[in-house]
Design an enzyme around this catalytic site. Structure first.
Site, mmCIF file in Angstrom:
data_model
loop_
_atom_site.group_PDB
_atom_site.id
_atom_site.type_symbol
_atom_site.label_atom_id
_atom_site.label_comp_id
_atom_site.label_asym_id
_atom_site.label_seq_id
_atom_site.Cartn_x
_atom_site.Cartn_y
_atom_site.Cartn_z
ATOM 1 N N GLN A 76 90.473 -112.228 -7.005
ATOM 2 C CA GLN A 76 89.506 -112.021 -6.065
ATOM 3 C C GLN A 76 89.744 -110.903 -5.137
ATOM 4 O O GLN A 76 90.591 -110.898 -4.430
ATOM 5 C CB GLN A 76 89.050 -113.417 -5.458
ATOM 6 N N HIS A 106 94.122 -121.951 -1.200
ATOM 7 C CA HIS A 106 95.497 -121.939 -1.281
ATOM 8 C C HIS A 106 96.051 -122.553 -0.038
ATOM 9 O O HIS A 106 96.993 -122.465 0.471
ATOM 10 C CB HIS A 106 96.141 -120.505 -1.522
ATOM 11 N N GLN A 154 97.896 -124.922 -8.214
ATOM 12 C CA GLN A 154 97.674 -123.672 -7.837
ATOM 13 C C GLN A 154 96.768 -123.547 -6.721
ATOM 14 O O GLN A 154 96.861 -122.749 -5.734
ATOM 15 C CB GLN A 154 97.095 -122.491 -9.016
#
Length: 307
Positions: free
Chosen positions: A11, A199, A248
């Site tokens: 991204q 994240h 992830q």
């Protein structure tokens, strides 16, 4: 070619017109765009080829579209390349899993369509991200630890992009505290226009839902080692690889460590398949003092045909 790695961007690498020249030249590439549009229910070619900048940045649009570009480039050049390793930056990891034959094309498309939708829907006013530039890792880690201690809020380094470029993610109060501490150290902080702290543990609900979907897919042992975002190391066993990839969405992206490990494992040439060439620039910064390093950005039909 020197022992090489294939890397796929994530991204932020989207751009107007991406993938159009290859799709108009090669019917299989166009078929993949159409398949992604059916699966996502989104007019991806209209969004990216006609260049609506606002729609292009929307996560649910971006994730399937960029993955299509990455996978199409790989399919077009795969017969010319025999990489010693692969990696993808965040979203790009799923194109790497396809290229290494861990997941089928259909499985990867389904996965990134769901991932994009989940991340788009995971809006949290308390979540924030910022890029921290021109400071080394030790200084950024000190600032993050101090902010966590003083605010009592969740914060972490989400992306280790280069030795001088990091992304922090967490509670807005803690992120703002780090940003305030960057300028006196002669660094630069840039708050990112995102809807949540990606994240980080703020993505745990979305991550859990994506992990349930991953359990339904057919995971195979990789035919080429894929250096994973979560560990910066390859995983040879399909089941263990799946369990790592499940983490992830809430884990940091250890990109600098991935490239360092690939170099240590003998890779000297890095071929980026995807738009913009951001990873090639990162790799040049990560390995700037090393001998024999080459980077190549392949983003268009012309680039791909010249390999």
């Amino acid at each position: 070619m020197t022992t090489h790695s294939i890397v796929f961007p994530g991204q932020g690498s989207q751009e107007p017109g991406m993938g159009r020249d290859l799709a108009e030249h090669w019917s299989e590439a166009m078929d993949l765009w159409k398949k992604a549009e059916r699966l996502s229910g989104l007019p991806l070619r209209e969004i990216y080829w006609d260049g609506d900048e606002n729609a292009m940045a929307v996560t649910r649009n971006l994730q399937p579209a960029l993955t299509v570009v990455n996978m199409n480039l790989w399919c077009f050049v795969a017969e010319k390349l025999s990489p010693a390793g692969m990696a993808g930056h965040s979203l790009g990891e799923f194109a790497a899993l396809f290229a290494a034959r861990v997941l089928s094309l259909d499985n990867v498309l389904e996965l990134v369509c769901l991932r994009g939708r989940l991340m788009d829907e995971a809006v949290n006013q308390d979540g924030r991200m910022a890029a921290i530039l021109k400071l080394d890792q030790a200084k950024v880690e000190e600032l993050v630890a101090a902010a966590a201690g003083l605010t009592g809020q969740e914060i972490r380094i989400a992306n280790y992009n280069t030795p001088g470029q990091f992304v922090i993610s967490g509670h807005a109060q803690a992120v703002d505290h780090v940003c305030a501490g960057v300028k006196p150290l002669k660094g630069r902080a840039l708050v990112l226009p995102v809807s949540n702290a990606f994240h980080s543990p703020y993505m745990s609900e979305a991550g859990d839902e994506l992990a349930k979907f991953m359990d339904k897919l057919d995971w195979r042992d990789p035919q080429t080692p894929v250096y994973l975002n979560v560990t910066a190391r390859p995983e040879a066993d399909a089941r263990a690889l799946k369990e790592t990839v499940k983490r992830q969405m809430t884990s940091s992206v250890y990109w600098t460590q991935i490239i360092e490990n690939q170099y240590a494992d003998g890779m000297r040439s890095f071929v980026e398949l995807g738009p913009k060439g951001a990873l090639s620039r990162m790799i040049s910064q990560i390995l700037k003092d090393r001998d024999g390093v080459q980077t190549l950005s392949v983003s268009t039909l012309e680039h791909a045909a010249s390999l």
